[in-house]
Design a protein around this motif. Sequence first.
Motif, PDB file in Angstrom:
ATOM      1  N   LEU A   9      34.733  35.594  35.376  1.00 40.83           N
ATOM      2  CA  LEU A   9      36.152  35.275  35.273  1.00 40.83           C
ATOM      3  C   LEU A   9      36.613  35.279  33.828  1.00 40.83           C
ATOM      4  O   LEU A   9      37.704  35.742  33.501  1.00 40.83           O
ATOM      5  CB  LEU A   9      36.440  33.924  35.928  1.00 40.83           C
ATOM      6  N   LYS A  10      35.781  34.758  32.931  1.00 43.47           N
ATOM      7  CA  LYS A  10      36.120  34.750  31.503  1.00 43.47           C
ATOM      8  C   LYS A  10      36.152  36.163  30.934  1.00 43.47           C
ATOM      9  O   LYS A  10      37.070  36.530  30.213  1.00 43.47           O
ATOM     10  CB  LYS A  10      35.106  33.911  30.720  1.00 43.47           C
ATOM     11  N   LEU A  11      35.132  36.955  31.282  1.00 38.73           N
ATOM     12  CA  LEU A  11      35.015  38.306  30.744  1.00 38.73           C
ATOM     13  C   LEU A  11      36.242  39.148  31.070  1.00 38.73           C
ATOM     14  O   LEU A  11      36.782  39.843  30.219  1.00 38.73           O
ATOM     15  CB  LEU A  11      33.754  38.986  31.278  1.00 38.73           C
ATOM     16  N   TYR A  12      36.692  39.084  32.308  1.00 41.05           N
ATOM     17  CA  TYR A  12      37.811  39.919  32.737  1.00 41.05           C
ATOM     18  C   TYR A  12      39.147  39.183  32.727  1.00 41.05           C
ATOM     19  O   TYR A  12      40.161  39.754  33.113  1.00 41.05           O
ATOM     20  CB  TYR A  12      37.531  40.500  34.125  1.00 41.05           C
ATOM     21  N   GLU A  13      39.130  37.920  32.301  1.00 42.43           N
ATOM     22  CA  GLU A  13      40.347  37.111  32.229  1.00 42.43           C
ATOM     23  C   GLU A  13      41.112  37.136  33.550  1.00 42.43           C
ATOM     24  O   GLU A  13      42.324  37.333  33.594  1.00 42.43           O
ATOM     25  CB  GLU A  13      41.236  37.569  31.072  1.00 42.43           C
ATOM     26  N   LEU A  14      40.358  36.956  34.630  1.00 43.19           N
ATOM     27  CA  LEU A  14      40.981  36.944  35.950  1.00 43.19           C
ATOM     28  C   LEU A  14      41.709  35.627  36.186  1.00 43.19           C
ATOM     29  O   LEU A  14      41.165  34.563  35.883  1.00 43.19           O
ATOM     30  CB  LEU A  14      39.913  37.122  37.045  1.00 43.19           C
ATOM     31  N   PRO A  15      42.908  35.695  36.729  1.00 45.13           N
ATOM     32  CA  PRO A  15      43.589  34.448  37.071  1.00 45.13           C
ATOM     33  C   PRO A  15      42.856  33.762  38.218  1.00 45.13           C
ATOM     34  O   PRO A  15      42.430  34.417  39.168  1.00 45.13           O
ATOM     35  CB  PRO A  15      44.991  34.884  37.495  1.00 45.13           C
ATOM     36  N   VAL A  16      42.697  32.451  38.122  1.00 45.70           N
ATOM     37  CA  VAL A  16      42.038  31.662  39.151  1.00 45.70           C
ATOM     38  C   VAL A  16      43.054  30.678  39.710  1.00 45.70           C
ATOM     39  O   VAL A  16      43.681  29.933  38.955  1.00 45.70           O
ATOM     40  CB  VAL A  16      40.823  30.893  38.582  1.00 45.70           C
ATOM     41  N   VAL A  17      43.209  30.677  41.021  1.00 42.09           N
ATOM     42  CA  VAL A  17      44.111  29.761  41.694  1.00 42.09           C
ATOM     43  C   VAL A  17      43.266  28.836  42.560  1.00 42.09           C
ATOM     44  O   VAL A  17      42.510  29.293  43.410  1.00 42.09           O
ATOM     45  CB  VAL A  17      45.141  30.517  42.557  1.00 42.09           C
ATOM     46  N   MET A  18      43.408  27.543  42.289  1.00 38.68           N
ATOM     47  CA  MET A  18      42.641  26.548  43.040  1.00 38.68           C
ATOM     48  C   MET A  18      43.307  26.261  44.381  1.00 38.68           C
ATOM     49  O   MET A  18      44.525  26.141  44.466  1.00 38.68           O
ATOM     50  CB  MET A  18      42.532  25.244  42.234  1.00 38.68           C
ATOM     51  N   LYS A  19      42.483  26.170  45.419  1.00 39.42           N
ATOM     52  CA  LYS A  19      42.957  25.742  46.739  1.00 39.42           C
ATOM     53  C   LYS A  19      42.925  24.219  46.762  1.00 39.42           C
ATOM     54  O   LYS A  19      41.986  23.638  46.230  1.00 39.42           O
ATOM     55  CB  LYS A  19      42.041  26.276  47.831  1.00 39.42           C
TER      56      LYS A  19
END
Length: 132
Positions: free
Chosen positions: A96-106
């Motif tokens: 997630l850090k490497l590709y700077e993917l947005p993370v949305v918490m459920k």
Amino acid sequence: MKSRSILVVDNYPNVRKVLGEALQRASYEVHLAASGEEACEILRHVPIDAVLMDLRMPAMSGKTLFHVIMSQWPELRSSVVVLTGDPDASDPAPLLKLYELPVVMKPFTMTHMISLVEAITADPPREVNGEV
């Protein structure tokens, strides 16, 4: 503007259903997949503008699915959103850090999800005479 096509990948039927219905009400074309394998089958046959995917799924994980997307559909790299109910995901994994993917918490709000989808599917600004 053409309708954007969104792929929702989550092994929980209620998450797929609620998110799919909200996106359809917001005028998106929605495709639902219960697994990474099913998502790949959809990606092979349908042009997709964004992928909202669960990180933890049985069989093919979200991490594996992301690697498949990167190798076969690299144009989607900046259009992937990770969904997770895992509290440890707030400290993003190396992927997630490497590709700077947005993370949305459920659990998430539909307002937040629709805003995020609007942002990642927006047409990029066009240059006119060298200016944006």
